[in-house]
Design an enzyme around this catalytic site. Sequence first.
Site, PDB file in Angstrom:
ATOM      1  N   VAL A   1      27.601  12.684  44.638  1.00 51.43           N
ATOM      2  CA  VAL A   1      28.709  13.618  44.378  1.00 51.43           C
ATOM      3  C   VAL A   1      30.069  12.917  44.443  1.00 51.43           C
ATOM      4  CG1 VAL A   1      27.483  15.686  45.140  1.00 51.43           C
ATOM      5  CG2 VAL A   1      28.820  14.382  46.799  1.00 51.43           C
TER       6      VAL A   1
ATOM      7  N   SER B   1      29.496  18.286  39.708  1.00 54.11           N
ATOM      8  CA  SER B   1      29.987  19.674  39.801  1.00 54.11           C
ATOM      9  C   SER B   1      29.516  20.498  38.610  1.00 54.11           C
ATOM     10  CB  SER B   1      31.511  19.721  39.820  1.00 54.11           C
ATOM     11  OG  SER B   1      32.001  18.945  40.865  1.00 54.11           O
ATOM     12  N   ALA B   2      29.738  19.966  37.412  1.00 56.95           N
ATOM     13  CA  ALA B   2      29.363  20.721  36.209  1.00 56.95           C
ATOM     14  C   ALA B   2      27.854  20.884  36.128  1.00 56.95           C
ATOM     15  CB  ALA B   2      29.882  20.009  34.965  1.00 56.95           C
ATOM     16  N   ALA B   3      27.108  19.838  36.507  1.00 56.00           N
ATOM     17  CA  ALA B   3      25.638  19.928  36.449  1.00 56.00           C
ATOM     18  C   ALA B   3      25.141  20.960  37.456  1.00 56.00           C
ATOM     19  CB  ALA B   3      25.022  18.559  36.728  1.00 56.00           C
TER      20      ALA B   3
ATOM     21  N   ASP C   1      32.911  17.673  31.106  1.00 55.67           N
ATOM     22  CA  ASP C   1      31.708  17.638  31.944  1.00 55.67           C
ATOM     23  C   ASP C   1      30.736  18.766  31.596  1.00 55.67           C
ATOM     24  OD1 ASP C   1      33.013  15.535  33.089  1.00 55.67           O
ATOM     25  OD2 ASP C   1      32.561  16.102  35.147  1.00 55.67           O
TER      26      ASP C   1
ATOM     27  N   GLY D   1      29.675  13.764  37.155  1.00 55.77           N
ATOM     28  CA  GLY D   1      29.533  15.135  36.668  1.00 55.77           C
ATOM     29  C   GLY D   1      28.666  16.038  37.521  1.00 55.77           C
TER      30      GLY D   1
HETATM   31  O1  PMV Z   1      35.238  14.390  37.039  1.00 59.84           O
HETATM   32  P1  PMV Z   1      35.321  12.975  36.589  1.00 59.84           P
HETATM   33  O2  PMV Z   1      35.697  12.009  37.626  1.00 59.84           O
HETATM   34  O3  PMV Z   1      34.180  12.558  35.736  1.00 59.84           O
HETATM   35  O4  PMV Z   1      36.600  12.872  35.615  1.00 59.84           O
HETATM   36  C1  PMV Z   1      36.808  13.717  34.600  1.00 59.84           C
HETATM   37  C2  PMV Z   1      37.587  13.070  33.532  1.00 59.84           C
HETATM   38  C3  PMV Z   1      39.068  13.316  33.493  1.00 59.84           C
HETATM   39  O5  PMV Z   1      39.442  13.087  32.139  1.00 59.84           O
HETATM   40  C4  PMV Z   1      39.790  12.325  34.384  1.00 59.84           C
HETATM   41  C5  PMV Z   1      39.457  14.729  33.894  1.00 59.84           C
HETATM   42  C6  PMV Z   1      39.003  15.796  32.928  1.00 59.84           C
HETATM   43  O6  PMV Z   1      39.094  16.980  33.320  1.00 59.84           O
HETATM   44  O7  PMV Z   1      38.606  15.494  31.801  1.00 59.84           O
END
Ligand code: PMV
Length: 302
Positions: free
Chosen positions: A84, A91-93, A134, A89
Site C-alpha cells: 500500500v 486504493s483504486a483496486a 488508477d 494503485g
Molecule cells: O497514486 P499514485 O502514486 O500512483 O499516483 C497517481 C498519479 C498522479 O498523477 C501523481 C496523481 C493522479 O491523480 O493522477
Amino acid sequence: MRAFCKASAPGKAILFGEHFVVYGEPAIAVALNIRVKVTAYKSQSKFIEGFRTALVNKAIDAALKTVNSEDKNVHVKIESDLPVSVGLGSSAATASAIIAAVTGLFGVKLSKDELFNMALECEKTVHVNPSGIDPAVTVNGGAVLYQRGVGIKPVKLGEDFTLIIGNTGEGRSTGAMVEKVRIFAERRRDVMDGLRKTYSSTVLRALEALEKGDFEELGLLMNVNHGLLEALGVSNFKLNKLVYASREAGALGAKLTGGGGGGCMIALASKERLKSIAEVIMRAGGEPIIAPISKVGVVYEG
Ligand code: PMV
C-alpha cells in the site's frame, strides 16, 4: 441476496504521464497481475476483515446505497498482495473490488463505467484531486490511455511484456507530491508549458511503440519521461539509484512510477534480463517485484 460474492481487482503501474495527467495530458497505465481479492458475505452485522480505512468504509457504503438495500449487514473480507501507498494503485483496486463484491452479493452487476465512477469517488478520501487513472486501469485491465475529461481508451499491445518493479520502501503521500508540482507549475508557467510539450510528444511516440511492440523505443521514452519527472522535482536519490542500477544492468528503460518522492520505480527489460535486474534492484536497496501485465480488470470470482 446470495450467501457470498467474490471479486478481485489488479494493481497498476503508470508507464507514462504521472503528474502530467493531472494537467490534462494523456497518460498510459497498465494493470499488474498483483491483485486485491474481496469476499462479501451475508452476515448478522457489519464486519470488515483486513483493512479498516475511510476508503474501505466509503466503498462499502457506496455499494450498499447502489443496491438500495435495507439490510446493511455484510461481512467484507479483504486480502491483498499489493503493497500500500507506494504508487501501485492499491486504493483504486481495493475500492473497485469491494464495490463489485458487495453489489454482487445483492445480485447486481455494475457496468465498467459505474464501477469507475464509484471507485473514483472513493479515491477522493485518499487524495483530493485524483486524475482518475488508477480506477480507469484497475476496472478495465490491460493497458489504457487515459485523459482527464476525455476518458479511457484501451491500448492494443503489439506484444505482452513483464515489468520489474522496484519498491524503495519509502512511504510518501501522492497528495503532497501533486501539491509540490502545483506550486512548481504556478511559479514557472513557461517552464511547465515546455515540459508538458515535451511530454506530449513523448507519450504519442510511446503509444506507437507499445502498439508495435518496439520495446527498445519504449524503454528510451520511459527514460525521457523519468527525466521530465525529475525536472518537476518528484524523484529522489533512492528512486534514481534503483533507476540507474536497472539501466546499468541492461534494462531497456527505467523510470519512477506513481506520485514519486518514494514509492516505486519500474524497469522494462527483455525476458532473459528480468531476474538479473530484480537482483540488481535488491542490491541497490529496493524490493523487486516481477509483475506481468494483467489482461483483465475487475473480475467476479464466484
Ligand atoms: O497514486 P499514485 O502514486 O500512483 O499516483 C497517481 C498519479 C498522479 O498523477 C501523481 C496523481 C493522479 O491523480 O493522477
